[in-house]
Write a protein that holds these residues in place. Structure first.
Motif, short mmCIF file in Angstrom:
data_model
loop_
_atom_site.label_atom_id
_atom_site.label_comp_id
_atom_site.label_asym_id
_atom_site.label_seq_id
_atom_site.Cartn_x
_atom_site.Cartn_y
_atom_site.Cartn_z
N PHE A 128 2.04 -0.39 -4.14
CA PHE A 128 3.27 -0.27 -3.35
C PHE A 128 4.30 0.60 -4.08
CE2 PHE A 128 2.24 -4.17 -0.75
CZ PHE A 128 2.39 -3.56 0.50
N GLU A 129 4.36 0.51 -5.41
CA GLU A 129 5.28 1.35 -6.17
C GLU A 129 4.91 2.82 -6.07
OE1 GLU A 129 5.22 -0.56 -10.01
OE2 GLU A 129 6.92 -1.84 -9.47
N LEU A 130 3.62 3.12 -6.04
CA LEU A 130 3.19 4.51 -5.82
C LEU A 130 3.68 5.01 -4.47
CD1 LEU A 130 -0.51 4.53 -7.10
CD2 LEU A 130 1.42 5.75 -8.08
N VAL A 131 3.53 4.17 -3.45
CA VAL A 131 3.99 4.53 -2.11
C VAL A 131 5.50 4.75 -2.13
CG1 VAL A 131 4.25 3.72 0.28
CG2 VAL A 131 2.09 3.36 -0.93
N TYR A 132 6.22 3.82 -2.75
CA TYR A 132 7.69 3.87 -2.80
C TYR A 132 8.17 5.17 -3.46
CZ TYR A 132 12.47 2.18 -3.54
OH TYR A 132 13.83 2.02 -3.54
N LYS A 133 7.51 5.57 -4.54
CA LYS A 133 7.97 6.72 -5.31
C LYS A 133 7.46 8.06 -4.79
CE LYS A 133 8.33 4.09 -9.58
NZ LYS A 133 7.73 3.85 -10.91
N PHE A 134 6.21 8.09 -4.28
CA PHE A 134 5.59 9.38 -4.02
C PHE A 134 5.13 9.64 -2.59
CE2 PHE A 134 4.62 8.23 -8.50
CZ PHE A 134 5.40 9.19 -9.11
N VAL A 166 9.03 -1.16 1.99
CA VAL A 166 8.15 -1.13 0.81
C VAL A 166 8.87 -1.74 -0.39
CG1 VAL A 166 6.92 0.39 -0.80
CG2 VAL A 166 6.79 0.82 1.65
N GLY A 167 10.15 -1.43 -0.56
CA GLY A 167 10.92 -1.99 -1.66
C GLY A 167 11.01 -3.51 -1.58
N SER A 168 11.21 -4.03 -0.36
CA SER A 168 11.28 -5.49 -0.22
C SER A 168 9.92 -6.13 -0.47
CB SER A 168 11.83 -5.88 1.16
OG SER A 168 10.96 -5.50 2.18
N ARG A 169 8.83 -5.45 -0.09
CA ARG A 169 7.48 -5.95 -0.37
C ARG A 169 7.25 -6.03 -1.87
NH1 ARG A 169 4.44 -5.19 4.27
NH2 ARG A 169 2.65 -6.54 4.21
N ILE A 170 7.67 -4.99 -2.60
CA ILE A 170 7.52 -4.96 -4.06
C ILE A 170 8.24 -6.16 -4.67
CG2 ILE A 170 8.19 -3.70 -6.16
CD1 ILE A 170 7.71 -1.09 -4.53
N GLU A 171 9.47 -6.37 -4.24
CA GLU A 171 10.27 -7.48 -4.77
C GLU A 171 9.65 -8.83 -4.42
OE1 GLU A 171 14.79 -9.23 -4.31
OE2 GLU A 171 14.43 -7.11 -3.91
N GLU A 172 9.24 -9.00 -3.16
CA GLU A 172 8.65 -10.26 -2.71
C GLU A 172 7.36 -10.59 -3.45
OE1 GLU A 172 6.30 -11.95 1.23
OE2 GLU A 172 7.60 -10.21 1.45
N LEU A 173 6.47 -9.60 -3.58
CA LEU A 173 5.19 -9.85 -4.24
C LEU A 173 5.36 -10.07 -5.74
CD1 LEU A 173 2.95 -7.29 -2.33
CD2 LEU A 173 3.19 -9.74 -1.94
N GLY A 174 6.30 -9.36 -6.35
CA GLY A 174 6.59 -9.58 -7.76
C GLY A 174 7.08 -11.00 -8.01
N LYS A 175 7.96 -11.48 -7.13
CA LYS A 175 8.47 -12.85 -7.26
C LYS A 175 7.36 -13.87 -7.04
CE LYS A 175 13.28 -12.01 -6.02
NZ LYS A 175 14.34 -12.22 -5.01
N LEU A 176 6.47 -13.59 -6.08
CA LEU A 176 5.36 -14.50 -5.83
C LEU A 176 4.44 -14.57 -7.05
CD1 LEU A 176 3.65 -16.33 -4.02
CD2 LEU A 176 2.64 -14.27 -3.01
N ALA A 177 4.14 -13.43 -7.66
CA ALA A 177 3.29 -13.41 -8.86
C ALA A 177 3.97 -14.17 -10.00
CB ALA A 177 2.99 -11.98 -9.28
#
Length: 133
Positions: free
Chosen positions: A77-83, A96-107
């Motif tokens: 997702f970070e690759l998608v967000y940046k590039f 995509v940014g909210s997905r990154i944050e949500e999945l990071g918190k879940l992990a």
């Protein structure tokens, strides 16, 4: 000791077995090694599929595997967000940014619930032990 992945041995003629084989297997599971995405693959679709797999692993009670898969999903997702050109659209970039944050918190939550016993912790402990020995 030097690792020679093309031959699967430690230079010096010692075969890769036991602890070495276990480390080699675990290293292959990490996102920085495992993800070999071709140019024809849609990274957003790959990230969503990995997220689904991680949620299925979590539901099946396989927290350590779910944590690693979540981390890999976040990396894609970070690759998608940046590039990814689609991220020029503010709505997609926000999603995509909210997905990154949500999945990071879940992990992070899964790690804290399991006492941080992810696959990486075991590998790190083994590498330390190997280095000290």
């Amino acid at each position: 000791m030097v690792w020679a992945p093309e031959v699967g041995n430690l230079v010096g003629g010692e075969p890769c077995s036991g602890l070495c084989a276990s480390i080699k297997e675990q290293l292959r599971k990490f996102s920085w090694v495992e993800l070999n995405l071709g140019p024809e693959q849609d990274r957003l679709q790959v990230a969503v599929a990995m997220e689904k797999e991680a949620r299925d692993l979590e539901a099946a009670g396989k927290a350590a595997q779910a944590i690693e898969t979540l981390r890999q999903s976040v990396a894609v997702f970070e690759l998608v967000y940046k590039f990814d050109p689609r991220s020029k659209n503010p709505k997609i970039k926000d999603m995509v940014g909210s997905r990154i944050e949500e999945l990071g918190k879940l992990a992070d939550r899964l790690e804290s619930e399991t006492g941080g016993a992810g696959l990486g912790d075991d590998l790190e402990a083994r590498l330390r032990k190997l280095h000290e020995g």
